[in-house]
Design a protein around this motif. Structure first.
Motif, PDB file in Angstrom:
ATOM      1  N   ASN A  59       0.470  -1.146  -3.404  1.00 13.60           N
ATOM      2  CA  ASN A  59       1.070  -0.942  -2.086  1.00 13.60           C
ATOM      3  C   ASN A  59      -0.052  -0.584  -1.124  1.00 13.60           C
ATOM      4  OD1 ASN A  59       2.414  -0.107   0.208  1.00 13.60           O
ATOM      5  ND2 ASN A  59       3.522   1.565  -0.777  1.00 13.60           N
ATOM      6  N   THR A  60      -0.439  -1.527  -0.258  1.00 17.27           N
ATOM      7  CA  THR A  60      -1.582  -1.305   0.626  1.00 17.27           C
ATOM      8  C   THR A  60      -1.278  -0.321   1.748  1.00 17.27           C
ATOM      9  OG1 THR A  60      -0.999  -3.214   2.017  1.00 17.27           O
ATOM     10  CG2 THR A  60      -2.475  -3.613   0.148  1.00 17.27           C
ATOM     11  N   SER A  61      -0.018   0.049   1.936  1.00 16.96           N
ATOM     12  CA  SER A  61       0.311   1.029   2.976  1.00 16.96           C
ATOM     13  C   SER A  61       0.021   2.446   2.520  1.00 16.96           C
ATOM     14  CB  SER A  61       1.778   0.908   3.385  1.00 16.96           C
ATOM     15  OG  SER A  61       2.632   1.377   2.358  1.00 16.96           O
ATOM     16  N   GLY A  62      -0.223   2.637   1.209  1.00 18.22           N
ATOM     17  CA  GLY A  62      -0.604   3.942   0.698  1.00 18.22           C
ATOM     18  C   GLY A  62       0.530   4.827   0.254  1.00 18.22           C
ATOM     19  N   GLY A  63       1.788   4.391   0.395  1.00 18.43           N
ATOM     20  CA  GLY A  63       2.915   5.205  -0.029  1.00 18.43           C
ATOM     21  C   GLY A  63       4.191   4.723   0.629  1.00 18.43           C
ATOM     22  N   VAL A  64       5.254   5.499   0.447  1.00 14.66           N
ATOM     23  CA  VAL A  64       6.561   5.165   1.014  1.00 14.66           C
ATOM     24  C   VAL A  64       7.056   6.350   1.826  1.00 14.66           C
ATOM     25  CG1 VAL A  64       8.930   4.454   0.511  1.00 14.66           C
ATOM     26  CG2 VAL A  64       7.074   3.749  -1.016  1.00 14.66           C
TER      27      VAL A  64
END
Length: 275
Positions: A59-64
């Motif tokens: 997940n390139t956004s680093g988290g949810v």
């Protein structure tokens, strides 16, 4: 003029990710047939000496966080064997009020095929709001090993989860008929819920393991030998083994989980689990 919190939440950037992949086998070797990846979701395929495949999700956004949307669809058919893991632990961060992050996963395992679903830990942070749905559809002589570990704050960092929302559902169907359904709902006062003896008895980490295969009954005694004091395993049907584990923290949880994965995995354990 001060903006209302709801309007601020709606204006925040949101991460979206989608992965759709299918696999089959030719002459005993598993191959990737189709792959679609979009948004913040990516799939990597490390080289291994095995004829089976390993798939590493990142997940390139680093988290949810609140408002994020992620979906993964994987099909394994025609005698293929695939192991899927994550590059690192997933993180469920603090969310804006009324904003829910969603992670939806659908796994299809065809006749004589095998899927090892082995994501690393999901770390729940204080104030998180996460809804997850995992559906597994097994057909014919297909088999699946599934592990879903959870960590309620990183104890080494002095973190605790006092408030938040976590809504999790795991649904296993065999030939379209439900064989197992698990639902976990933690709302608002996390710490008080986790301290209840019937919930987690103060544990900082937990895991659910499902093993659906023809040798499940034969594996049960060996699984029980590897369980920690706060762990249990049962045979729900002659092909379905279910185990739950509790631990003080993620380190202690891994000390039990890794040997269990090595026992039930039919190939080299994915390297991200060994880092």
């Amino acid at each position: 003029m001060t903006e209302h919190p709801a309007s601020l939440a709606a204006s925040q950037p949101r991460a979206q990710g989608n992965i759709r992949a299918s696999f089959d086998a030719t002459n005993g070797a598993t191959r990737l047939v189709t792959l679609r990846q979009a948004g913040s979701s990516r799939a990597l395929f490390p080289r291994t000496p095995s004829r089976n495949l390993q798939m590493v999700l990142t997940n390139t956004s680093g988290g949810v966080t609140g408002g994020d949307r992620f979906r993964t669809d994987i099909r394994v058919t025609d005698g293929a064997t695939v192991s899927v893991t994550t590059q690192a632990a997933e993180r469920a961060y603090r969310a804006q009020p009324g904003q829910t992050g969603r992670v939806d996963t659908a796994l299809f395992i065809g006749n004589q095929s095998r899927l090892n679903w082995l994501p690393q830990e999901t770390l729940l942070f204080d104030g998180c709001n996460l809804a997850r749905r995992l559906s597994i559809d097994v057909n014919g002589d297909g088999s699946v090993l599934m592990v879903e570990p959870l960590v309620f704050g990183r104890t080494a960092m002095g973190e605790t989860v006092t408030q938040g929302i976590f809504d999790d559902q795991i649904d296993l169907r065999v030939e379209g008929a439900r064989a197992f359904l698990d639902r976990v709902q933690l709302r608002r006062d996390f710490q008080r819920s986790l301290e209840r003896p019937a919930v987690a008895d103060g544990a900082g980490a937990a895991a659910l393991l499902l093993y659906f295969a023809g040798d499940a009954e034969a594996r049960l005694p060996f699984v029980r030998e590897l369980l920690p004091p706060l762990g249990g395993a049962s045979l729900l049907t002659e092909r379905l083994l279910v185990a739950r584990l509790l631990a003080q923290d993620s380190f202690e949880l891994r000390r039990s989980l890794v040997p269990l994965i090595e026992l039930l995995h039919n190939d080299t354990i994915p390297r991200p689990w060994m880092i």
